[in-house]
Each structure stands twice: as structure tokens, then as C-alpha cells.
Write an enzyme that holds these catalytic residues in place. Structure first.
Site, PDB file in Angstrom:
ATOM      1  N   ASP A 194       0.872  -1.110  -0.135  1.00  0.00           N
ATOM      2  CA  ASP A 194       0.095   0.057  -0.141  1.00  0.00           C
ATOM      3  C   ASP A 194       0.814   1.190   0.059  1.00  0.00           C
ATOM      4  O   ASP A 194       0.412   2.391  -0.466  1.00  0.00           O
ATOM      5  CB  ASP A 194      -1.013  -0.211   1.220  1.00  0.00           C
ATOM      6  CG  ASP A 194      -1.656   1.070   1.389  1.00  0.00           C
ATOM      7  OD1 ASP A 194      -2.686   1.424   0.251  1.00  0.00           O
ATOM      8  OD2 ASP A 194      -1.635   2.000   2.437  1.00  0.00           O
ATOM      9  N   LEU A 275      -6.943   6.181   3.154  1.00  0.00           N
ATOM     10  CA  LEU A 275      -7.293   7.356   2.326  1.00  0.00           C
ATOM     11  C   LEU A 275      -5.735   7.748   1.355  1.00  0.00           C
ATOM     12  O   LEU A 275      -5.715   8.591   0.740  1.00  0.00           O
ATOM     13  CB  LEU A 275      -7.188   8.568   3.332  1.00  0.00           C
ATOM     14  CG  LEU A 275      -8.704   8.866   3.908  1.00  0.00           C
ATOM     15  CD1 LEU A 275      -8.668   9.958   4.995  1.00  0.00           C
ATOM     16  CD2 LEU A 275     -10.049   8.699   3.213  1.00  0.00           C
ATOM     17  N   ARG A 276      -4.751   6.718   1.405  1.00  0.00           N
ATOM     18  CA  ARG A 276      -3.855   6.999   0.719  1.00  0.00           C
ATOM     19  C   ARG A 276      -4.048   6.809  -0.809  1.00  0.00           C
ATOM     20  O   ARG A 276      -3.431   7.218  -1.625  1.00  0.00           O
ATOM     21  CB  ARG A 276      -2.703   5.921   1.128  1.00  0.00           C
ATOM     22  CG  ARG A 276      -1.295   6.283   0.226  1.00  0.00           C
ATOM     23  CD  ARG A 276      -0.193   5.278   0.943  1.00  0.00           C
ATOM     24  NE  ARG A 276       0.270   5.694   2.337  1.00  0.00           N
ATOM     25  CZ  ARG A 276       0.239   5.065   3.346  1.00  0.00           C
ATOM     26  NH1 ARG A 276      -0.232   3.758   3.200  1.00  0.00           N
ATOM     27  NH2 ARG A 276       0.479   5.340   4.546  1.00  0.00           N
ATOM     28  N   GLY A 277      -5.117   6.116  -1.255  1.00  0.00           N
ATOM     29  CA  GLY A 277      -5.770   5.763  -2.701  1.00  0.00           C
ATOM     30  C   GLY A 277      -6.137   7.162  -3.321  1.00  0.00           C
ATOM     31  O   GLY A 277      -5.552   7.301  -4.101  1.00  0.00           O
TER      32      GLY A 277
END
Length: 338
Positions: A194, A275-277
Site C-alpha cells: 500500500d 485514504l492513501r488511494g
């Protein structure tokens, strides 16, 4: 230094090449993870991109490749010694071997100097050598987890901090992290995967004509690297100019609230954790728009980068045999059609 294989001479593998170009334009993407079959040009593409970029200006004698225009102080006082002197050096490309120790990666005490003079002096590692360039790790899924953790932390922060053997060192380590691996030989933990900005899948070409063209080009390059590179000089310059213009354009590319809503809805629809996406999707779409010569991110830019930015952030769904890429493509189509 030998002649690198031209980046624009690589046949096919559009997604991988596009991801590398976006990472070169926007280093904050967090690097690229390339999964795929052996012998599909993964390391060739990364080396080719590094060789394509123009030489960078450095302070002469600096072991950390400091930029003359950088205002932050160097731990060795290189600018004070060199004055206004500037030299040019190739963009670093560091190939991190699987057997590398932590000392070799982050740096350590210079034992020879310590024993000879009693002076504690830091010997920079591979992270210092990769500063302002590329750090490539083949078969990263076989690298020890604690080293992967360390590399990802440094890649995000842009600094390498060493606290050991009586040393307290902090030096710049801003590099584009590129990892590659074959899923059949083991997978990265989801928490580590991720952390990579983009993820691409590379497969052995199935088209007969494409396979023949790859063999022809590789054979020509082996027999006459300089002549082969000259044949692609014009396309290489065009790509280099595109990267340079995109870097200048990037800070001015506008992202409207409607595109932020689209990104958030897409991440929610496919079930991306955290929320990294959304943040990666935003940066990737902006880089894609900059490469396309646009001043504003549009829905098609988001759609073009969605799979690369999100495929490695999804949980497996045993009831869905289309895979993560298929789920993202379907979600994008539904949202754009709504």
C-alpha cells in the site's frame, strides 16, 4: 558507462512506461511496484528512463549528490568547500541487491578510518548514492521485511536518519523507488504494498509480431548499441522534452472539487482501504494531465490512472473472478456513466 537501451525503443508495456514517466514527473507519487513475468523488460525500462534524463548539476566532491541550488545545509559542508563550483553527473541508478545488509543500505561507521585515526566518520550507503535518482529493487518480494519498511519510510520522508555506533546522522535521500517481483515467488505484505504509489502488471506479450519485434530490437542493440540508440535519438529527445515541460506545468495543473469527488467515490466504490488511494489518485491524475499538456485534470485523466493507483490497495474478493483491475475498470465505467 555503457549505452543504455532507449526508453522509446521498448515495445509494448504501455502501462509500465506510463507509470515510470508519471513517477519521473511527480516524485511524491511514492514509487512504482512492477509485478510480472521474468524477462519482460522491467529493469531495462527503469535503466532506460534513468539514462534518458539529462545530467544533473551537483556540488563537486559531495558524497550525497547535493544540488547547488539546494538551500538546506549539507552535513559535510560541501558547498562551503566548493564555493560556486558546479559539475554535471548522470542521474543515479542504484540497483539494490537482495543480499544487502542494513549497514550497506543506510550507511555505517567508517571502521578503517576509526581504527587508523580514532575519528568517527560516517560512510554513506546506497541510500545516499541514490539521492536525486532511482533506487531499483528486483524481486523486492524476497527482500527482508524490515529493509522494505526502512526503504519505504525514507522514500516518503526524503531523509535517511542513522542513530547507531555513536553516530547521529541525517542526510537527504530523495529517490524514486522502483520495485519489481514475480507474484509466484511470494507477495509483499498488503501494508507494505500500500505504501507504493503505483502498481503495474507486466505480462509476456502474446502477439507474435510484437514478440518478433522485441527480439529484433534486442539483437540489434546487442550488436550495435550506439547505432541503435542513434535511431531513436529523436523520439528520446521528444520524451525528454515532454518530461521537462510536464515538470514545469505540474504545479499549475488545477484539480476541481468535482474531480476530488470522483476520486473519493471511486475509492469508496472499489473498497480501497485508507485514504492513501485518494491522495495517490489525485497526484497521478495531475501528473497525467501535465504529461498530456493540459492545465486541468479531467475525468478521463482519473480513469487513465485509476487502475495503477488503486489495484494494489483492494482486498481480495473470492466471489469476483475479474480481479482488482476488472473491479476498478467496472467502477470507473459506472461512475462516468452516472
Amino acid at each position: 558507462m555503457g549505452t543504455p537501451f532507449p526508453f522509446t525503443a521498448i515495445v509494448g508495456q504501455h502501462e509500465m512506461k506510463q507509470a515510470l514517466l508519471m513517477a519521473a514527473v511527480e516524485p511524491r507519487l511514492g514509487g512504482v511496484m512492477v509485478f510480472g513475468d521474468r524477462g519482460t523488460g522491467k529493469s531495462t525500462a527503469v535503466r532506460a528512463l534513468a539514462g534518458l534524463l539529462p545530467p544533473m548539476k551537483v556540488v563537486p566532491g559531495c558524497r550525497y549528490g547535493c544540488a547547488p541550488a539546494d538551500t538546506s545545509p549539507c552535513i559535510e559542508g560541501c558547498r562551503e568547500r566548493a564555493g560556486k563550483a558546479v559539475i554535471e553527473a548522470p542521474v543515479p541508478f542504484v540497483d539494490l541487491p537482495l543480499g544487502a545488509t542494513e549497514d550497506r543500505v543506510v550507511g555505517s561507521l567508517d571502521l578503517e578510518r576509526a581504527l587508523a585515526t580514532g575519528e568517527k566518520r560516517f560512510e554513506p550507503g546506497l541510500l545516499a548514492k541514490a539521492n536525486r535518482g532511482f533506487l531499483y529493487i528486483d524481486e523486492i518480494n524476497l527482500l527482508e521485511d524490515h529493509l522494505v519498511d526502512l526503504l519505504l519510510d525514507v522514500a516518503v520522508s526524503g531523509q535517511n536518519v542513522v542513530e547507531r555506533e555513536g553516530l547521529s546522522i541525517r542526510h537527504p535521500a530523495r529517490f524514486i523507488l522502483i520495485g519489481s517481483g514475480n507474484p509466484e515467488e511470494g507477495e509483499l505484505r498488503p501494508q507494505l504494498l500500500d505504501r507504493f504509489g503505483l502498481s503495474v502488471d507486466v505480462r509476456t506479450p502474446s502477439d507474435l509480431g510484437e514478440r518478433i519485434e522485441i527480439v529484433k530490437r534486442c539483437d540489434r542493440f546487442d550488436r550495435d548499441p550506439v547505432g541503435f540508440a542513434a535511431d531513436f535519438a529523436a523520439s528520446e529527445k521528444e520524451t525528454l522534452d515532454s518530461i521537462a515541460k510536464a515538470r514545469v506545468r505540474l504545479p499549475k495543473v488545477h484539480v476541481g472539487d468535482d474531480m476530488l469527488v470522483l476520486g473519493a467515490r471511486l475509492c469508496s466504490a472499489v473498497g480501497a482501504d485508507g485514504l492513501r488511494g485518494e491522495l495517490t489518485l489525485l497526484r497521478a491524475a495531475r501528473a497525467q494531465a501535465a504529461l498530456s499538456g493540459k492545465k486541468e485534470v479531467k475525468a478521463h485523466h482519473v480513469a487513465e490512472v485509476a487502475t495503477m493507483a488503486l489495484r494494489h490497495r483492494l482486498r481480495r474478493n473470492v466471489l469476483d473472478d475479474t480481479g482488482s483491475a476488472g473491479r476498478i475498470t467496472r467502477a470507473v465505467s459506472e461512475l462516468l456513466a452516472a
